[in-house]
Every structure is written in C-alpha cells, then in structure tokens.
Design an enzyme around this catalytic site. Structure first.
Site, PDB file in Angstrom:
ATOM      1  N   ILE A 150      22.165  28.156  17.103  1.00  0.00           N
ATOM      2  CA  ILE A 150      21.793  29.086  16.026  1.00  0.00           C
ATOM      3  C   ILE A 150      21.849  30.546  16.498  1.00  0.00           C
ATOM      4  O   ILE A 150      22.497  31.369  15.849  1.00  0.00           O
ATOM      5  CB  ILE A 150      20.448  28.693  15.389  1.00  0.00           C
ATOM      6  CG1 ILE A 150      20.658  27.385  14.612  1.00  0.00           C
ATOM      7  CG2 ILE A 150      19.903  29.794  14.483  1.00  0.00           C
ATOM      8  CD1 ILE A 150      19.436  26.748  14.051  1.00  0.00           C
TER       9      ILE A 150
ATOM     10  N   GLU B 232      13.663  37.086  26.114  1.00  0.00           N
ATOM     11  CA  GLU B 232      13.326  36.423  27.377  1.00  0.00           C
ATOM     12  C   GLU B 232      14.602  35.970  28.085  1.00  0.00           C
ATOM     13  O   GLU B 232      14.672  35.909  29.290  1.00  0.00           O
ATOM     14  CB  GLU B 232      12.377  35.260  27.150  1.00  0.00           C
ATOM     15  CG  GLU B 232      12.979  34.096  26.403  1.00  0.00           C
ATOM     16  CD  GLU B 232      11.957  33.046  26.063  1.00  0.00           C
ATOM     17  OE1 GLU B 232      10.809  33.433  25.803  1.00  0.00           O
ATOM     18  OE2 GLU B 232      12.305  31.864  26.058  1.00  0.00           O
TER      19      GLU B 232
HETATM   20  N1  COA Z   1      12.188  14.732  14.135  1.00  0.00           N
HETATM   21  C1  COA Z   1      12.772  13.920  15.053  1.00  0.00           C
HETATM   22  N2  COA Z   1      13.695  14.352  15.930  1.00  0.00           N
HETATM   23  C2  COA Z   1      14.026  15.650  15.886  1.00  0.00           C
HETATM   24  C3  COA Z   1      13.474  16.549  14.970  1.00  0.00           C
HETATM   25  C4  COA Z   1      12.524  16.037  14.061  1.00  0.00           C
HETATM   26  N3  COA Z   1      11.964  16.800  13.143  1.00  0.00           N
HETATM   27  N4  COA Z   1      14.017  17.763  15.156  1.00  0.00           N
HETATM   28  C5  COA Z   1      14.880  17.639  16.167  1.00  0.00           C
HETATM   29  N5  COA Z   1      14.886  16.368  16.606  1.00  0.00           N
HETATM   30  C6  COA Z   1      15.711  15.820  17.698  1.00  0.00           C
HETATM   31  C7  COA Z   1      17.196  15.985  17.416  1.00  0.00           C
HETATM   32  O1  COA Z   1      17.719  14.896  16.684  1.00  0.00           O
HETATM   33  C8  COA Z   1      17.768  16.069  18.811  1.00  0.00           C
HETATM   34  O2  COA Z   1      17.852  14.773  19.359  1.00  0.00           O
HETATM   35  P1  COA Z   1      18.961  14.380  20.465  1.00  0.00           P
HETATM   36  O3  COA Z   1      18.577  15.179  21.692  1.00  0.00           O
HETATM   37  O4  COA Z   1      18.801  12.925  20.627  1.00  0.00           O
HETATM   38  O5  COA Z   1      20.272  14.812  19.885  1.00  0.00           O
HETATM   39  C9  COA Z   1      16.680  16.803  19.579  1.00  0.00           C
HETATM   40  O6  COA Z   1      15.476  16.626  18.851  1.00  0.00           O
HETATM   41  C10 COA Z   1      16.944  18.300  19.719  1.00  0.00           C
HETATM   42  O7  COA Z   1      17.179  18.848  18.453  1.00  0.00           O
HETATM   43  P2  COA Z   1      18.195  20.051  18.244  1.00  0.00           P
HETATM   44  O8  COA Z   1      18.114  20.421  16.815  1.00  0.00           O
HETATM   45  O9  COA Z   1      19.540  19.703  18.802  1.00  0.00           O
HETATM   46  O10 COA Z   1      17.517  21.111  19.171  1.00  0.00           O
HETATM   47  P3  COA Z   1      17.929  22.537  19.637  1.00  0.00           P
HETATM   48  O11 COA Z   1      18.756  22.445  20.850  1.00  0.00           O
HETATM   49  O12 COA Z   1      18.447  23.369  18.523  1.00  0.00           O
HETATM   50  O13 COA Z   1      16.498  23.056  20.077  1.00  0.00           O
HETATM   51  C11 COA Z   1      14.123  23.182  19.902  1.00  0.00           C
HETATM   52  C12 COA Z   1      15.455  23.120  19.147  1.00  0.00           C
HETATM   53  C13 COA Z   1      13.032  23.404  18.883  1.00  0.00           C
HETATM   54  C14 COA Z   1      13.899  21.894  20.664  1.00  0.00           C
HETATM   55  C15 COA Z   1      14.209  24.359  20.891  1.00  0.00           C
HETATM   56  O14 COA Z   1      14.534  25.521  20.187  1.00  0.00           O
HETATM   57  C16 COA Z   1      12.894  24.563  21.606  1.00  0.00           C
HETATM   58  O15 COA Z   1      12.590  23.868  22.522  1.00  0.00           O
HETATM   59  N6  COA Z   1      12.101  25.548  21.133  1.00  0.00           N
HETATM   60  C17 COA Z   1      10.751  25.787  21.593  1.00  0.00           C
HETATM   61  C18 COA Z   1      10.612  26.944  22.489  1.00  0.00           C
HETATM   62  C19 COA Z   1      11.170  28.228  22.013  1.00  0.00           C
HETATM   63  O16 COA Z   1      11.457  28.468  20.861  1.00  0.00           O
HETATM   64  N7  COA Z   1      11.307  29.102  22.967  1.00  0.00           N
HETATM   65  C20 COA Z   1      11.854  30.400  22.792  1.00  0.00           C
HETATM   66  C21 COA Z   1      13.296  30.436  23.010  1.00  0.00           C
HETATM   67  S1  COA Z   1      13.821  29.872  24.578  1.00  0.00           S
END
Ligand code: COA
Length: 436
Positions: free
Chosen positions: A219, A238
């Site tokens: 994103i 960060e």
């Molecule tokens: N229910 C069940 N599973 C879910 C889910 C939900 N609501 N939302 C995501 N998932 C699963 C996805 O299916 C995916 O599974 P997979 O690894 O088996 O493919 C996994 O979780 C990761 O989801 P994805 O949408 O690919 O994640 P992402 O890479 O876009 O990361 C976060 C999203 C929220 C995990 C990530 O942004 C994060 O850790 N954020 C928290 C910390 C943060 O924002 N820090 C500041 C920036 S570094």
C-alpha cells in the site's frame, strides 16, 4: 587520521572468537531488520551446543532466524518486540515470546534496564577518518542498545552505507569482525489493482508540501506511485524503501517545507534493495536517527502537515484498529503505528491514515471491517486515536464522528458482500435505519 586497524589490532578477531565471549544466560540484542549482522547470528547458532538460556531480542527479523528452529529452545529463547515471518511460528508454538511495546519506547526499555542488555550484535560501516562507524540502515533501537550493552560485538561490512545522524567510535567496540557480505534486501512488493485503488484514495488526502510517514508493504508503495505530480513532499518516517528513491530522483520529494529537519529525509531504519542503500550512502540529505527521536509523538507533532500511512488486520465499527493479531495469534506488533497516529493527529494539519484492502483470505473471503474484533485480538490503535480509514471502496474520516456516524462511514467502505450483515448489526446497535 586514525589508523584503526593498528589502534584496534587486539580487538580484531575471527567470528568464532568474537562469539566465544557470549555466555549462557546472556541477553543479546540484534541490530534490526535488514541491518542484522548475519555472520554473527550464524556463528552464534553454530556454537549452540555450548550455550543455554541465551535470550535474543530484536524487532522484525528479515533474516532466516535459525535460533527459532525447533530444537533450538534448549539453547536460545527469542524475545520479539515485533513478530516477523521467520520468528512467527516459534512465538505461536510457545518457543519464543512477544513483548508489547511502542517502537519509540524500545530504547528506554534498554537504557533503563527493564530489558537488560548484556551483549549487542552490530553491523557497522567502515570507520571514517576519526574512527566513527555508522549504524547505516539500522539505527532505531540498535544505537541505544549498543549504548546500554556491556559487551559490543560488531561486524564491519563495507557494504553497510555510511549514514549521518548516528554513530559509534570503533574504539568503543569490544570485538571487531571484518566481513564484507551483501546486506539483507527487501524486494519491492507486487502492487495489485486493489492496492492501486487504495493508493489513489490515500494520494487524494496528500497535498503539495506535506511530509509522509510510510509503513511497510504494497500500500505505501502504491501510494507513492500516485505522487509523481506533487511538489515539495517531505519524509519523516520510521522506515522507507525503494519507492522513495524514485520520487526523490524526480524532484518530487525535496523536504523543503518541513517544519523541523528541513531539507532532510529522516528515518530510523531502511529496508529495500541496493538502490536504496546506495542512495543513502554518504548522503548528507539523509538523517538516520534513533527511534526515540523519529517516532517520539512529540517530535512528530512538530511537523506541520505530516501524513502517516499504516495498515491493519481489522477495523471494527467503532473505529478500533487491530493491526497485529489474527484472533489470539500474535502476527506482527504495534511497531510505530501508534507513535505516528498520535504524532500526526497532534500536528497542525496532520492526518493519520489506516489503509487496508476491504477483505483478506486465500480460500474464503473475510471482511476486514467487522462488527466486533476477533476474540482475543488486541486493539492497536484505539477508537479515540483513529483518524482516517481507507479501503479500495473509499475514505472514512472518523475523527469527530459519533459511534453511529463512524459505523455508517465504515460500512460504506466495506466490501459489498459484507455490507448486509454489517447493516444488520448497525440497525440492532443504534436502533435506527442505515441511511446508505
Ligand atoms: N483476518 C484473518 N487473517 C488476516 C486478516 C484478518 N482480518 N487480515 C490479514 N490477514 C492475514 C492475511 O491473509 C495474510 O496471511 P498470509 O500471510 O497467510 O498471506 C496475513 O494476515 C498478512 O496480511 P497482509 O494483508 O498481506 O499484510 P500486510 O503485509 O499488508 O501487513 C499488517 C499488514 C497489519 C500485518 C502490517 O501492516 C503490520 O504489521 N502493521 C502493524 C504495525 C505498523 O503499522 N507499524 C508501522 C509501520 S512499520
């Protein structure tokens, strides 16, 4: 001009010898993410048989984390301040732990001894003419952990960029291992149609002169791809990745309008490819600082028009954001999300954006906008902190809205397949018709 190889001759050792100074029961902090000193990690694991009860602390792991393999728990216990792909299974299976903490507070935990640091494993640039080595792409909690550690072991790697705003003198290192190896890289993510739609909506909230904080993943990269026509953007984040380099080279990011650290890209760690690492090397426009500066909400709040962009697992109808758990499974961590949500909300003209696809799931589609967060899940960003939520269906601006108005706004950006069930919950909860 310091001849460091002569001055530090008695400290320059083989990797085997450096690691032989680690003792059972020691608590070790690893440099963060792509900055991990891989040769020190691998040698530590090679010496596993002589070690018991060694605690290994770090945030996101971008390496292989061999100390988390089944069987290693006899020797090592990992304490994750953010769970990553190679450490997740060990945390899930109870062979490793997770410690919740805001990213900006990690240095305080180390410096004040709430998390004791006996040893730190560093990967540093070659020293400059005064003997100063740069922490390069991993300054964040790594520099503060080095300040707190009793024993400092460093890999000196000519591939580690020299970045400004941080550093340690080579004379302050206890054991020096010279090893040039490629840094860990993060390849640019695939940006699909959904990410592009989200990127377009987020970009519509960004104006000329704004400063950006970008999280990890598709994103943020999609957002950057919509910013080619903007002017004088800034970076205070960060972390940042390759996408920022392209916009910097095009002259879109100038950092000219920043109200602090004017003219500078400010960050505390970097994850990308050699293109990014070459861009920051000896670049006086890049300031790499510890995370208790970059992520301190009171520092972030001083940056007018800062826009934070982070992602989430789920958002409930009140606007509570779960960004780190799948049910009771710890998937990632809070990282810097709340640091920036709070800082951006406090800043003049600031906006805090949570951007996520409306659904997830490979076999069965699951809505990420939900009536209630999954049982066991944590609230990462509270309903009091939440600001904008964006999906491929639009933008929900939640600040200043009632619970009823929030639920309405969120249902409008939920995936159409799930709107009926969310509307049913809405009408039950608020005793009124949904005005779609
Ligand atoms: N229910 C069940 N599973 C879910 C889910 C939900 N609501 N939302 C995501 N998932 C699963 C996805 O299916 C995916 O599974 P997979 O690894 O088996 O493919 C996994 O979780 C990761 O989801 P994805 O949408 O690919 O994640 P992402 O890479 O876009 O990361 C976060 C999203 C929220 C995990 C990530 O942004 C994060 O850790 N954020 C928290 C910390 C943060 O924002 N820090 C500041 C920036 S570094």
């Amino acid at each position: 001009m310091l001849n460091w190889r002569t001055e530090c001759a008695n400290k320059i050792v083989s990797v085997e010898e450096a690691i032989s100074h680690v003792k059972s029961g020691d608590k070790i902090v690893f440099a963060h993410a792509c900055g991990e000193a891989q040769c020190l990690t691998n040698e530590l694991v090679r010496q596993a048989d002589r070690l018991e009860n060694v605690e290994i602390m770090h945030m996101v792991a971008m390496g292989q984390s061999p100390y988390c393999q089944p069987g290693m728990e006899k020797h090592f216990r990992h304490n994750a301040l953010f769970v990553g792909g190679s450490t997740r299974k060990a945390v899930e299976e109870g062979r490793a732990d997770y410690t919740p903490c805001f990213f900006h507070e990690a240095p305080k935990l180390f410096k004040e001894g709430l998390l004791k640091v006996d040893v730190v494993f560093l990967q540093l640039s070659e020293p400059d003419e005064n003997g100063n080595c740069s922490f390069g792409i991993s300054v964040d909690y790594t520099q503060p952990a080095a300040e707190a550690a009793t024993l400092k072991i460093a890999q000196i790697n000519k591939n580690m960029p020299y970045t400004y705003g941080n550093g340690i003198n080579i004379k302050d290192i206890d054991y020096i291992v010279e090893k040039d190896e490629p840094l860990i890289e993060l390849q640019p993510p695939h940006i699909g149609d959904v990410e592009k739609q989200i990127g377009g909506y987020v970009a519509s909230l960004i104006h000329d002169g704004d400063t950006l904080q970008l999280g990890i993943g598709a994103i943020p990269d999609a957002v950057l791809s919509f910013l080619g026509e903007k002017k004088d953007l800034g970076i205070h984040s960060e972390m940042f990745s390759d996408g920022v380099v392209d916009l910097a080279n095009k002259g879109v990011i100038t950092n000219k309008k920043k109200t602090i650290d004017q003219g500078k890209f400010v960050s505390c760690f970097l994850m990308g490819t050699k293109k990014l690492y070459d861009f920051v090397n000896n670049n006086p426009d890049v300031l790499m600082k510890p995370v208790d500066y970059t992520n301190d909400p009171f520092v972030v709040a001083q940056i007018d028009n800062i826009i934070s962009i982070n992602s989430a697992m789920q958002v409930d109808l009140m606007g509570q954001v779960n960004a780190e758990m799948i049910g009771s499974r710890q998937f990632s961590g809070v990282g810097g999300q709340v640091d920036f949500v709070r800082g951006a909300s406090r800043a003049k003209g600031g906006k805090a954006i949570i951007a996520m696809p409306s659904t997830t799931g490979k076999t069965k589609k699951i809505s990420k906008i939900v009536a209630l967060l999954d049982e066991g899940a944590a609230v990462t960003t509270s309903r009091n902190d939440v600001d904008y939520v964006v999906t491929e269906y639009g933008i929900a601006a939640l600040k200043g809205k009632t619970l009823r108005q929030r639920a309405e706004a969120l249902i409008k950006i939920a995936h159409p397949d799930f709107r009926a069930e969310l509307i049913e919950e809405f009408e039950k909860r608020f005793h009124c018709k949904f005005e779609g």
